[in-house]
Enzyme design. Structure first.
Site, PDB file in Angstrom:
ATOM      1  N   THR A 111       0.859  -1.189   0.000  1.00  0.00           N
ATOM      2  CA  THR A 111       0.000   0.000   0.000  1.00  0.00           C
ATOM      3  C   THR A 111       0.889   1.231   0.000  1.00  0.00           C
ATOM      4  O   THR A 111       1.979   1.206   0.549  1.00  0.00           O
ATOM      5  CB  THR A 111      -0.828  -0.050   1.310  1.00  0.00           C
ATOM      6  OG1 THR A 111      -1.691  -1.158   1.253  1.00  0.00           O
ATOM      7  CG2 THR A 111      -1.620   1.223   1.531  1.00  0.00           C
ATOM      8  N   VAL A 118     -13.196  -5.326   2.356  1.00  0.00           N
ATOM      9  CA  VAL A 118     -12.973  -3.877   2.390  1.00  0.00           C
ATOM     10  C   VAL A 118     -11.665  -3.593   3.119  1.00  0.00           C
ATOM     11  O   VAL A 118     -11.440  -4.069   4.234  1.00  0.00           O
ATOM     12  CB  VAL A 118     -14.162  -3.166   3.072  1.00  0.00           C
ATOM     13  CG1 VAL A 118     -13.877  -1.676   3.236  1.00  0.00           C
ATOM     14  CG2 VAL A 118     -15.433  -3.370   2.247  1.00  0.00           C
ATOM     15  N   SER A 119     -10.807  -2.814   2.467  1.00  0.00           N
ATOM     16  CA  SER A 119      -9.497  -2.437   3.017  1.00  0.00           C
ATOM     17  C   SER A 119      -9.641  -1.361   4.084  1.00  0.00           C
ATOM     18  O   SER A 119     -10.610  -0.604   4.097  1.00  0.00           O
ATOM     19  CB  SER A 119      -8.641  -1.908   1.864  1.00  0.00           C
ATOM     20  OG  SER A 119      -7.583  -1.155   2.349  1.00  0.00           O
ATOM     21  N   GLY A 135      -4.779  -4.988   6.709  1.00  0.00           N
ATOM     22  CA  GLY A 135      -5.894  -4.073   6.927  1.00  0.00           C
ATOM     23  C   GLY A 135      -6.733  -4.427   8.140  1.00  0.00           C
ATOM     24  O   GLY A 135      -7.161  -3.548   8.891  1.00  0.00           O
ATOM     25  N   THR A 151      -0.191   1.219   6.663  1.00  0.00           N
ATOM     26  CA  THR A 151       0.045   0.148   5.689  1.00  0.00           C
ATOM     27  C   THR A 151       0.243  -1.157   6.438  1.00  0.00           C
ATOM     28  O   THR A 151       0.646  -1.150   7.594  1.00  0.00           O
ATOM     29  CB  THR A 151       1.274   0.459   4.810  1.00  0.00           C
ATOM     30  OG1 THR A 151       1.546  -0.669   3.980  1.00  0.00           O
ATOM     31  CG2 THR A 151       2.513   0.761   5.641  1.00  0.00           C
ATOM     32  N   GLY A 152      -0.033  -2.264   5.767  1.00  0.00           N
ATOM     33  CA  GLY A 152       0.095  -3.570   6.429  1.00  0.00           C
ATOM     34  C   GLY A 152      -1.222  -4.308   6.353  1.00  0.00           C
ATOM     35  O   GLY A 152      -2.034  -4.063   5.449  1.00  0.00           O
TER      36      GLY A 152
HETATM   37  N1  GLY Z   1      -3.610  -2.106   4.180  1.00  0.00           N
HETATM   38  C1  GLY Z   1      -4.150  -2.511   2.966  1.00  0.00           C
HETATM   39  C2  GLY Z   1      -5.103  -3.620   3.050  1.00  0.00           C
HETATM   40  O1  GLY Z   1      -4.998  -4.472   3.921  1.00  0.00           O
HETATM   41  O2  GLY Z   1      -5.995  -3.665   2.271  1.00  0.00           O
END
Ligand code: GLY
Length: 317
Positions: free
Chosen positions: A178, A207-208, A230, A227-228
């Site tokens: 991301t 859903v992110s 979700g 980021t990582g």
């Molecule tokens: N952080 C992005 C996701 O897990 O969709």
């Protein structure tokens, strides 16, 4: 003399996750991140507003196939790309975003358009209808590499629950993560954007965090992009948690330390970047690596050489 409340600051990320195995791969990521953070900084330094710089920065990262956003996004379980993006104006404290949009080059452009709309977060069908209304050209974000990776997973009967969020350098082209951009402009206004292709191999309709306040949040005091994984980011409500702690008067380094200690205890896998209104540059991670780079106004730096495991950092104004 530099006015600390007017000094431009920028931090960006290109993902977080398992360690990069190869030094050459790491240096290639570093070069990309440094070039892009400098391009965003130059634009802000020339007088562009924080929101415009964030959109510009997200477009640059969405165009770069080594990162998991826009062109080069990972494929979902059904072999399709569905992307999510959000933009938040710290001054107005206003979030807009799109969830699971397909066939656009820059999901962040849709989030930017929605900033002035009554309906500010759209899901799949609505996002694609908006793209059509705006006359955005159809764009196929699937790269050959992502397709090959998906075909390999298919051949292996989808043993893995998701694609790697950070590339293994065994394949020098494979880089995932991301992306996020945080800017404080010369007027001291904060803005943040996050864009993602998701985890990869996920169920249709997942859903992110990126288009939720958990993954992207800002107010007049601070702005954060995550980021990582979700689900981990949502469960900690990480971006809003950090921003609100700082807004309520907690020192930024304490807010980082507390939030990442809690996340470590809860075995979360993620990273975050941020800025404060006072000009502090912030980052933290529980994952092996966080691919982040920043511009302090005088120097460029990054988090690529940090030790594995939980680390936090504050570069004070
Ligand atoms: N952080 C992005 C996701 O897990 O969709």
């Amino acid at each position: 003399m530099i006015d600390m409340y007017r000094n431009v600051k920028v931090i960006i990320h290109g993902g977080a996750g398992s360690a990069l195995q190869d030094r050459g791969g790491l240096e290639a990521v570093r070069q990309d991140l440094h070039r892009m953070v400098d391009q965003i900084y130059q634009r802000a330094q020339a007088g562009a507003k924080a929101m415009d710089c964030v959109v510009y920065g997200c477009q640059l990262l969405e165009d770069a196939p080594r990162f998991n956003a826009g062109y080069g996004s990972v494929l979902q379980s059904d072999g399709q790309v569905r992307m999510s993006a959000a933009l938040m104006d710290g001054q107005a404290q206003r979030l807009s975003g799109v969830i699971n949009v397909s066939r656009v080059a820059h999901p962040i452009d849709l989030a930017a358009h929605l900033q002035s709309s009554d309906d500010r977060v759209l899901s799949d069908v609505g996002s694609m209808e908006l793209a059509r209304e705006l006359g955005l050209p159809l764009f196929d974000p699937i790269t050959d590499l992502r397709l090959r990776e998906w075909m390999q997973e298919r051949a292996n009967h989808f043993q893995r629950s998701m694609a790697g969020v950070v590339a293994e350098a065994a394949d020098p082209h494979a880089r995932r993560g991301t992306i996020g951009v945080v800017v404080r402009d010369e007027n001291g206004h904060l803005a943040v954007g996050t864009s993602t292709g998701g985890k990869g191999l996920e169920r249709i309709g997942r859903v992110s965090d990126s288009a939720m306040p958990a993954g992207t949040y800002a107010n007049g005091h601070a702005a954060v992009s995550c980021t990582g994984i979700g689900e981990d980011i949502i469960d900690e409500c990480l971006a809003a948690r950090l921003v609100i702690r700082i807004s309520d008067g907690m020192a930024p380094e304490v807010a980082l330390a507390k939030s990442f200690a809690e996340a470590t205890a809860n075995q979360r896998d993620f990273g975050a970047i941020g800025l404060t209104q006072g000009g502090d540059i912030l980052w933290g991670k529980t994952s092996d690596v966080l691919l982040a780079a920043y511009h302090t106004g005088t120097t460029l730096g990054d988090t690529l050489d940090q030790p594995q495991g939980t680390q936090t950092g504050r570069i004070s104004a």
